[in-house]
Scaffold this motif. Structure first.
Motif, PDB file in Angstrom:
ATOM      1  N   ASP A  98       8.010  25.104 -28.859  1.00 14.27           N
ATOM      2  CA  ASP A  98       7.185  24.925 -27.913  1.00 14.27           C
ATOM      3  C   ASP A  98       7.778  25.714 -26.584  1.00 14.27           C
ATOM      4  O   ASP A  98       7.224  25.164 -25.341  1.00 14.27           O
ATOM      5  CB  ASP A  98       6.800  23.573 -27.547  1.00 14.27           C
ATOM      6  CG  ASP A  98       6.180  22.684 -28.988  1.00 14.27           C
ATOM      7  OD1 ASP A  98       5.614  23.355 -29.693  1.00 14.27           O
ATOM      8  OD2 ASP A  98       6.740  21.805 -29.181  1.00 14.27           O
ATOM      9  N   MET A  99       8.591  26.448 -26.738  1.00 11.57           N
ATOM     10  CA  MET A  99       9.149  27.254 -25.584  1.00 11.57           C
ATOM     11  C   MET A  99       8.138  27.826 -24.738  1.00 11.57           C
ATOM     12  O   MET A  99       7.307  28.579 -25.297  1.00 11.57           O
ATOM     13  CB  MET A  99      10.313  28.152 -26.039  1.00 11.57           C
ATOM     14  CG  MET A  99      11.017  28.556 -24.755  1.00 11.57           C
ATOM     15  SD  MET A  99      12.400  29.739 -25.378  1.00 11.57           S
ATOM     16  CE  MET A  99      13.600  28.320 -26.101  1.00 11.57           C
ATOM     17  N   ASP A 100       8.149  27.567 -23.509  1.00 12.45           N
ATOM     18  CA  ASP A 100       7.245  28.411 -22.527  1.00 12.45           C
ATOM     19  C   ASP A 100       7.372  29.835 -22.343  1.00 12.45           C
ATOM     20  O   ASP A 100       8.939  30.228 -22.641  1.00 12.45           O
ATOM     21  CB  ASP A 100       6.863  27.702 -21.008  1.00 12.45           C
ATOM     22  CG  ASP A 100       8.143  27.792 -20.401  1.00 12.45           C
ATOM     23  OD1 ASP A 100       8.654  28.579 -19.921  1.00 12.45           O
ATOM     24  OD2 ASP A 100       8.359  26.408 -19.920  1.00 12.45           O
ATOM     25  N   ARG A 101       6.549  30.698 -22.025  1.00 12.59           N
ATOM     26  CA  ARG A 101       6.699  32.118 -21.598  1.00 12.59           C
ATOM     27  C   ARG A 101       8.052  32.196 -20.644  1.00 12.59           C
ATOM     28  O   ARG A 101       8.904  33.412 -20.908  1.00 12.59           O
ATOM     29  CB  ARG A 101       5.633  32.779 -21.366  1.00 12.59           C
ATOM     30  CG  ARG A 101       5.725  34.288 -20.933  1.00 12.59           C
ATOM     31  CD  ARG A 101       4.276  34.942 -20.480  1.00 12.59           C
ATOM     32  NE  ARG A 101       4.445  36.355 -20.690  1.00 12.59           N
ATOM     33  CZ  ARG A 101       4.209  37.109 -21.474  1.00 12.59           C
ATOM     34  NH1 ARG A 101       3.712  36.604 -22.553  1.00 12.59           N
ATOM     35  NH2 ARG A 101       4.283  38.294 -21.231  1.00 12.59           N
ATOM     36  N   LEU A 153      15.842  33.288 -21.250  1.00 11.34           N
ATOM     37  CA  LEU A 153      16.933  33.191 -22.465  1.00 11.34           C
ATOM     38  C   LEU A 153      17.035  34.600 -22.835  1.00 11.34           C
ATOM     39  O   LEU A 153      18.216  34.703 -23.097  1.00 11.34           O
ATOM     40  CB  LEU A 153      16.726  32.263 -23.299  1.00 11.34           C
ATOM     41  CG  LEU A 153      16.734  30.764 -22.829  1.00 11.34           C
ATOM     42  CD1 LEU A 153      16.099  29.838 -23.899  1.00 11.34           C
ATOM     43  CD2 LEU A 153      18.194  30.389 -22.275  1.00 11.34           C
ATOM     44  N   LEU A 154      16.051  35.279 -22.812  1.00 16.68           N
ATOM     45  CA  LEU A 154      16.231  36.675 -23.456  1.00 16.68           C
ATOM     46  C   LEU A 154      17.057  37.729 -22.629  1.00 16.68           C
ATOM     47  O   LEU A 154      17.453  38.464 -22.902  1.00 16.68           O
ATOM     48  CB  LEU A 154      14.736  37.569 -23.689  1.00 16.68           C
ATOM     49  CG  LEU A 154      14.208  37.086 -25.219  1.00 16.68           C
ATOM     50  CD1 LEU A 154      12.692  37.503 -25.465  1.00 16.68           C
ATOM     51  CD2 LEU A 154      15.046  37.840 -26.238  1.00 16.68           C
ATOM     52  N   GLY A 155      16.692  37.383 -21.391  1.00 15.82           N
ATOM     53  CA  GLY A 155      17.674  38.121 -20.365  1.00 15.82           C
ATOM     54  C   GLY A 155      19.019  37.893 -20.192  1.00 15.82           C
ATOM     55  O   GLY A 155      19.744  38.688 -20.181  1.00 15.82           O
ATOM     56  N   ARG A 156      19.083  36.563 -20.533  1.00 11.88           N
ATOM     57  CA  ARG A 156      20.705  36.210 -20.617  1.00 11.88           C
ATOM     58  C   ARG A 156      21.152  36.633 -22.035  1.00 11.88           C
ATOM     59  O   ARG A 156      22.356  37.370 -21.858  1.00 11.88           O
ATOM     60  CB  ARG A 156      20.915  34.655 -20.697  1.00 11.88           C
ATOM     61  CG  ARG A 156      20.659  33.831 -19.192  1.00 11.88           C
ATOM     62  CD  ARG A 156      20.910  32.530 -19.553  1.00 11.88           C
ATOM     63  NE  ARG A 156      22.192  32.098 -20.151  1.00 11.88           N
ATOM     64  CZ  ARG A 156      22.551  30.970 -20.519  1.00 11.88           C
ATOM     65  NH1 ARG A 156      21.623  29.980 -20.451  1.00 11.88           N
ATOM     66  NH2 ARG A 156      23.710  30.784 -21.039  1.00 11.88           N
ATOM     67  N   VAL A 166       8.186  37.154 -28.840  1.00  8.98           N
ATOM     68  CA  VAL A 166       9.315  37.625 -28.357  1.00  8.98           C
ATOM     69  C   VAL A 166       8.996  39.034 -28.184  1.00  8.98           C
ATOM     70  O   VAL A 166       9.443  39.653 -27.179  1.00  8.98           O
ATOM     71  CB  VAL A 166      10.555  37.404 -29.790  1.00  8.98           C
ATOM     72  CG1 VAL A 166      11.411  38.494 -29.427  1.00  8.98           C
ATOM     73  CG2 VAL A 166      10.931  36.162 -29.840  1.00  8.98           C
ATOM     74  N   GLY A 167       8.219  39.556 -28.996  1.00  8.32           N
ATOM     75  CA  GLY A 167       7.769  41.225 -28.717  1.00  8.32           C
ATOM     76  C   GLY A 167       7.115  41.208 -27.829  1.00  8.32           C
ATOM     77  O   GLY A 167       7.210  42.268 -26.823  1.00  8.32           O
ATOM     78  N   ALA A 168       6.108  40.266 -27.161  1.00  9.67           N
ATOM     79  CA  ALA A 168       5.370  40.239 -26.126  1.00  9.67           C
ATOM     80  C   ALA A 168       6.106  40.271 -24.796  1.00  9.67           C
ATOM     81  O   ALA A 168       6.133  41.042 -23.694  1.00  9.67           O
ATOM     82  CB  ALA A 168       4.272  39.356 -25.931  1.00  9.67           C
ATOM     83  N   VAL A 169       7.018  39.418 -24.968  1.00  8.21           N
ATOM     84  CA  VAL A 169       8.005  39.159 -23.507  1.00  8.21           C
ATOM     85  C   VAL A 169       8.850  40.401 -23.406  1.00  8.21           C
ATOM     86  O   VAL A 169       9.055  40.952 -22.328  1.00  8.21           O
ATOM     87  CB  VAL A 169       8.739  37.887 -23.830  1.00  8.21           C
ATOM     88  CG1 VAL A 169       9.925  37.691 -22.750  1.00  8.21           C
ATOM     89  CG2 VAL A 169       7.948  36.551 -23.555  1.00  8.21           C
ATOM     90  N   GLY A 170       9.329  40.926 -24.645  1.00 10.23           N
ATOM     91  CA  GLY A 170      10.202  41.963 -24.503  1.00 10.23           C
ATOM     92  C   GLY A 170       9.459  43.246 -23.941  1.00 10.23           C
ATOM     93  O   GLY A 170       9.752  44.160 -23.103  1.00 10.23           O
TER      94      GLY A 170
END
Length: 314
Positions: A88-91, A97-100, A169-173
């Protein structure tokens, strides 16, 4: 570092010189070392512990190995574990976290060098270190988290959730790439952002495979690490695990298993290059490709598991 100059033979005089240099009392030539030597006579406060060259060498090697271990390697495992565990992690949190994770992978990639990154060895080593951090839920926990579902209904819910997660994950990237777009980096540079997406998607899909085994009642024996390695090989082959088949259980990753894992990781990394498209085209493409790939994987694994054991009615 070893010297090319041969070391002189240890004679009695040499022993006295070494003892003097270390503060330990020496012996007269031919004098045998007494039991408990290394402890100076007199006050205990002045006692000097006996030297143990073998122990010192082992301690120095251990300290060197510890110092050489990249500090961000543990961070990578923790971050990938969090990104693959929270359904349920929000965008905003996922992007943070992906940035870190991207930042942690940047310095690691530089140490690995272009060759290590381009051949996939660096990414494979990273994924092997990440695998033990992936949290696998048992059947009872899965049913509790999915409103009491069982059988096919529970399996469907797991696939939907994993597909949404890999698409996110793909959309955020892709969104990050659109915000920083200048020119797509070369594959040979193994951009940290793409490596981060690859590791997280691989972890989510490995978790899905392992939890589908729980749903279908196909138990994979072994320790936690051994089971994780077995599921890593299953992910690389895009198949379910048959515990009764010879060679299906992995005690340690051999050459063939690591090669399969490397090839699968590099294919996944190549798929994520689409997220580097300009504007938001990368976000749309990355999300769609990840969702489709996760669903295809789930179909293959479920077909294998269905042949092994009948599902309970759901």
């Amino acid at each position: 570092m070893t010297s090319d100059t041969p070391r002189p033979a240890q004679g009695p005089g040499t022993e006295r010189n070494e003892a003097a240099a270390t503060g330990n009392p020496g012996h007269e030539p031919g004098e045998a070392a007494a039991p408990g030597e290394g402890r100076a006579a007199g006050s205990p406060a002045e006692a000097v512990p006996a030297r143990n060259p073998g122990k010192e060498s082992r301690e120095m090697a251990a300290n060197s190995k510890s110092a050489a271990q990249p500090p961000e390697r543990a961070d990578v495992g923790e971050l990938v574990g969090r990104l693959s565990a929270d359904e349920d992690m929000d965008r905003a949190e996922r992007r943070r976290l992906l940035g870190r994770l991207t930042a942690a992978l940047g310095s690691s990639a530089r140490r690995a060098g272009v060759r290590g990154a381009a051949t996939g060895r660096w990414l494979t080593d990273l994924f092997e270190s990440v695998v033990p951090h992936i949290r696998i839920r048992d059947l009872e926990t899965l049913q509790r988290h999915h409103h009491g579902l069982a059988g096919d209904a529970l399996a469907d819910s797991l696939v939907r959730t994993a597909s949404r997660a890999t698409a996110a994950v793909g959309a955020v990237g892709g969104a990050v790439a659109a915000a920083e777009y200048a020119a797509p980096p070369l594959l040979l540079s193994a951009p940290a952002q793409i490596a981060a997406e690859t590791l997280v998607v691989a972890a989510i899909e490995l978790k899905l495979i392992a939890e589908l085994h729980e749903v279908y009642g196909v138990q994979v024996p072994g320790t936690g690490v051994q089971r994780a390695q077995t599921f890593a090989v299953a992910w690389a082959r895009q198949r379910g695990v048959n515990p009764l088949a010879p060679g299906s259980l992995t005690v340690a990753l051999g050459t063939a298993a690591r090669s399969a894992l490397r090839k699968r990781l590099m294919r996944t990394l190549g798929r994520h290059l689409t997220t580097l498209g300009p504007f938001l085209t990368g976000a749309v493409a990355g999300g769609a490709l990840n969702r489709a790939a996760t669903r295809k994987l789930a179909e293959s694994v479920r077909a294998d598991l269905s042949r092994q054991r009948a599902l309970p009615s759901g």
